[in-house]
Structures are given as C-alpha cells and as structure tokens.
Write a protein that holds these residues in place. Sequence first.
Motif: not given
Length: 127
Positions: A37-45
């Motif tokens: 898993m990773i994180v997309d902070s901009d999309a908050c997901a």
Amino acid sequence: MRKIIELGRPEWEGDTLVLHCSDPSVSLEHLRPCGQMIVDSDACAFIYLAEVDGEDDYTYLFLPVPVWHGLRSAVLEHKRVVAVSKDAKLELVQLEDEFRYLLENIRGNSNYGNKMLENVEAIFSVE
C-alpha cells in the motif's frame, strides 16, 4: 497509463469486509494483489497496489475516507478485506500489516498534509 479504481460501499459479509468498485463497469478479473500500500495525501486516500496479468504497471485501488471506518474495524478485528467488481473478487492480502505500518508513519507527521493527518487521527485515533 496507470489505472485507478475507487473502492466504496463497504459492507460486511460474515467476517469479510467487502468493498465494491465505485464504477460498475470496472473489472478486477485480471488483477493480482501485490500486498503493498501507498498513500495519496492530495486525494486523502490509501492505495492498495494490484498488478495486471501480463503488464509491468500497477493498478491503484483507491481507499477513500468513506471506507476508512470499515477498514479500521477490519484491521482491529483481523478480518479479511475483499474488493468486488461485476465479475471478480480480489482479496487485499497483507492489508492489515501494510495499513498498520502506514498509520504509524502518518500519525503526527505533517509531511502527509493537514487534511490527511486530520482524517487519519480522527478515524484511527483509538487503536
């Protein structure tokens, strides 16, 4: 081009959290779970990575804020999480370990952005 599939409409089927593809025309048939898993902070997901048979690129399975309460329960209770499309199911293997790792990195870390940090701390604060 990288494919993005948003998962939503969480529901429990016995001991399994089922997350449905938001787009009913999407198929998960040729995907294999990566266990990462990773994180997309901009999309908050949170993003679960899946591989497409015969391709070198990843498909991103987006786990947006509306499914986080279900994910929280699944992680705390050590339950399976499965993504479902019109024609296939895909178990998100190693999700619990990956999720716990990301949560530890995000808590108190403003590098992920205020919106992401606030949502993570609000939903996952009691573990």
